[in-house]
Structure formats: structure tokens, C-alpha cells
Design an enzyme around this catalytic site. Sequence first.
Site, PDB file in Angstrom:
ATOM      1  N   ASP A 173      -8.952 -36.273 -58.352  1.00  0.00           N
ATOM      2  CA  ASP A 173      -8.130 -36.076 -58.386  1.00  0.00           C
ATOM      3  C   ASP A 173      -6.937 -37.028 -58.086  1.00  0.00           C
ATOM      4  O   ASP A 173      -6.952 -38.019 -57.507  1.00  0.00           O
ATOM      5  CB  ASP A 173      -7.086 -35.033 -57.826  1.00  0.00           C
ATOM      6  CG  ASP A 173      -6.904 -35.470 -56.385  1.00  0.00           C
ATOM      7  OD1 ASP A 173      -7.971 -35.716 -55.630  1.00  0.00           O
ATOM      8  OD2 ASP A 173      -5.997 -34.414 -55.997  1.00  0.00           O
ATOM      9  N   GLU A 178      -7.855 -34.001 -53.572  1.00  0.00           N
ATOM     10  CA  GLU A 178      -7.402 -34.217 -51.661  1.00  0.00           C
ATOM     11  C   GLU A 178      -5.798 -34.862 -52.054  1.00  0.00           C
ATOM     12  O   GLU A 178      -5.257 -34.417 -50.824  1.00  0.00           O
ATOM     13  CB  GLU A 178      -7.659 -36.203 -52.394  1.00  0.00           C
ATOM     14  CG  GLU A 178      -7.819 -36.609 -50.923  1.00  0.00           C
ATOM     15  CD  GLU A 178      -6.773 -37.490 -51.052  1.00  0.00           C
ATOM     16  OE1 GLU A 178      -6.257 -38.411 -49.729  1.00  0.00           O
ATOM     17  OE2 GLU A 178      -5.197 -37.487 -51.804  1.00  0.00           O
ATOM     18  N   ASP A 205      -4.335 -44.718 -57.818  1.00  0.00           N
ATOM     19  CA  ASP A 205      -4.607 -43.703 -56.459  1.00  0.00           C
ATOM     20  C   ASP A 205      -5.423 -42.344 -57.220  1.00  0.00           C
ATOM     21  O   ASP A 205      -4.546 -41.714 -57.618  1.00  0.00           O
ATOM     22  CB  ASP A 205      -3.472 -43.477 -55.598  1.00  0.00           C
ATOM     23  CG  ASP A 205      -3.609 -42.902 -54.929  1.00  0.00           C
ATOM     24  OD1 ASP A 205      -4.716 -42.569 -53.646  1.00  0.00           O
ATOM     25  OD2 ASP A 205      -2.312 -41.622 -54.286  1.00  0.00           O
TER      26      ASP A 205
END
Length: 486
Positions: free
Chosen positions: A78, A147, A117
Amino acid sequence: MSVLSTLEPRGLWSWFDTICAIPHPSKHEIALRDHIQQWAEQRGIPTRVDTVGNLILTKPATPGMEGRKGVILQAHLDMVPQKNSDTGHDFTRDPILPRLVEEDQWVAATGTTLGADNGIGMASALAVLAADDIEHGPLEVLLTIDEEAGMTGAFGLEAGLLNGEVLINTDSEEEGEVYMGCAGGVDVALTLPVVREPLPAQHQVVELALTGLKGGHSGCDVHTGRGNANKLLARFLFGHADELGLRLLELKGGSLRNAIPREAWAKVAVPADKADTLASLVEQYQGLLNDELCGVENPIKFALRPTEGTQVIDRDAQGRLLAMLHSGPNGVIRMSDAFPGVVETSLNTGVITTEEDKILTQYLIRSTTDSGRSMVENMLKALAQLGGAQCELSGAYPGWNPDPSSPIMKVVRETYQSLFGTLPNIQVIHAGLECGLFKEPYPHLDMVSIGPTIRFPHSPDEKVHIESVGKYWQLLLAVLKAIPAK
């Protein structure tokens, strides 16, 4: 053609291009997971989706490497969905790919988070799977879900699914630093009951909008001194509500508990004879904030516009709310003694929302020590007690305790020095990596975290440094080759 099409290493950037083409914000990763699984199955790569939704892919060792320790490359599926208020983008439907730009050796997305990220880390793991010319021992790739919004995948990972002895987490964000530990955290919600009253006579309803702040990652950027929109707006309201006779209708700000809020809004009723004074104070406060934060912030906008409303919050609840928000702790609470320059304990006043009968404030506490986390938990419990609010803790996750004798840390350090002629900085990161959670079902794992340089994650200013991606890729491949025998 995508701006990524000419970048090296080609295999990694090609995968990142694919990742950016498929929407994958937290809790909406299934389309990306399914695409990766279908690709792997077409290539004969065994896959498995566990009970919570994590994807595990396996690849045998290259010839001659069968006796090496098994390695797990780990990333999360994610991305954080953050955008500027004037950006029309639906993270659940719209791809990031058309927003990509390359400038001065950085890749970013216009108006939204980029998803480097942990998209770059995920791309690197998939590029290793796809390649036929990379030397490695027995290999597993673990891609976890959710996460950024609760570590659901890491919490739900079961024992017995993975065989590797070494785990390389790819979620770090500074090339040249190797991480051997991270902060734990806990979510805290303060709920204040409110009673509604009719709008007083001779009052005008206006909206105050505080916008333009940089925001950022509530762990990695908390030490930068950037403004928190929720705190800055509360400061203004607490300072002038009584003076002007303001009545609050609504307060909202931030969108994620793990992102520093960039924008906040208040809907207030002001006596008609004080409206000009309010407008003047708003202009003065905008100038004050830009003077105070000019070294760390973009130009901050604080604006007022007419709006509508019929009911205000009772005076007692309003007073307690503004006092709680203004007096509450925020930002860096304590720096680490063990790791100079690293934040030990912090707090982010992340999200404020208003409902008909209550106002909810969501916080995220991070700390590398249990005592630090407990201290801030009790600060918020005390704040709630003083203000007559309910305090609820949830989603606690452990930190990753450093292991100075880690064999994989030694391999990474020596490999980095061999490649680049300098030792990497061995550090603990003030962010919530999943490694601490993996230790419960897999206590034997020897873990390390590496990654390229990513600036301003969790904000629309997120960008990844192109050259650092190449160095990270070199290091990853060299480490895979250097993994020792079982």
C-alpha cells in the site's frame, strides 16, 4: 512514454512504472496484488496469499547458491493517499502514473504522494524475481497489506509460512543508512461529547482555512519543525475565541494519523460587530506564522470566507476542546541518548473530525522505548481527564529492538564499504517498520532495513532520488550474492 522509461536500473524502474499505473492506497491494494500474482504465475513463480491477504512469492537459488541462507525480501503493497486540496485525484480509481515528473535527479508526482514509500522497495524485490542474471540463494518475497493504516498484514502474518533465515526490509528512506531497529507506536483517540445550540442572533458564520503547509511523515519528518495545521489553528482559536465571542460549529484537519497535517478548517460564528476585527486578526496571524516558520515551511495561507450554519457547540465543550488542543503535547517529546540525532519519542496530532454530538482527535505516539510510549499515553489520558473527554488506545505495535551482533548487519556494512569506499551509518529509524511484528511468529529472523533516499513521504511533496535508487540496487544485489552458507 513514462518519465521512468529511460531510467536505470531498467528492471526496477519498469516495475515502479507498473506499480504507479495501478491504484493501491491502504486497504485498496487487491488490484495490485492480483496483478503481481498473475504475472508471477505466468512465469512459473510459486505464489501464496495468506489468510490476512499478504502475498508470498518464492524463487529457487541460482545454480551454485543452493547452500546459502534463505533470504526474504519484504515490502508493503500500500501507499499513503495524500493530495493537495486543489488536486482532483481519487486514489482508489486514478493511477499515479500520469502525474509523474522528473526534475533535477528526483522523481515526484504533481499534487499527490508518489508512492515511492514503499513502491521502490517493492519494485526492487519484483525486479530480482524477474531477472535471470542475479545471483542469490533460496529467495522469498513477502508483500504485506495495509502497512500505512494499521500494519494489518504484519499483525496477521502466521508462523510456518516463511522458510528464510534472513529478512531484508526495503522500507527505509535514506541511502547510506542501514537500519537495525525502529520505533513502536500506538494510536490514541480523544472523544469529546458536545451539545448543539441554535446559532446566536446577530452572528455571521465564516470558515477559517489554514492551508499550504508541507506536512510529511509523522516519524521521519517530526524533527524538522514543520507546522502542524491542527495545532496552529487551535492556537488561533484559543487565543481569540473569548476576545471575539466566537462560537464554534465545526473543526476538522488532517487526514491520516501518521502524516503531519497540512490543512485545517474551522467553521465559526462571529458577532456581526466583530467580523472586521476577526478578518484583521486572520491577516495578522498569517503574517506571524510565515515569519515564525519561514525557514521550514512553504508560504502559509490563512483565509476567511462566508459560509452557512444553524447550530453551534455549547460554550463549555468549546472551551474545553480548545484548551485541550492548544495545551496538548505535539512533535518531538524526547531525543535519543543511545542514538544521537534520532528522535526517541514523539506525538502527532493527526486528525480532527466533528460529528453532530462529538469531536474526535486522533493521535499517533511513536517511541523506541516502552517507557517513552507509556509516558505520552499518560499525558493524553491526563489531558482527556482534565477536558472531560474519553481516551481510547488501539493498534499498538512493538518496536524493533536493535541487535548489534546481527550477522546480516555485518554483511551489509562490509558490502557497502566494499562497493562505495565508505562505511554506512548504522541507525535506528523513528518510524514504524514491520520488522518488530515479524519477530513474534519468526523469532529466529536476522533482519536489516535498507532503501533509497526518499524525501517528504506521506505528503504531496514526496520524491525519490534517482541516483540513490541505483546505489540501493547495487547494494541489494551485492548483499544477495554475499549471503553466507547455512
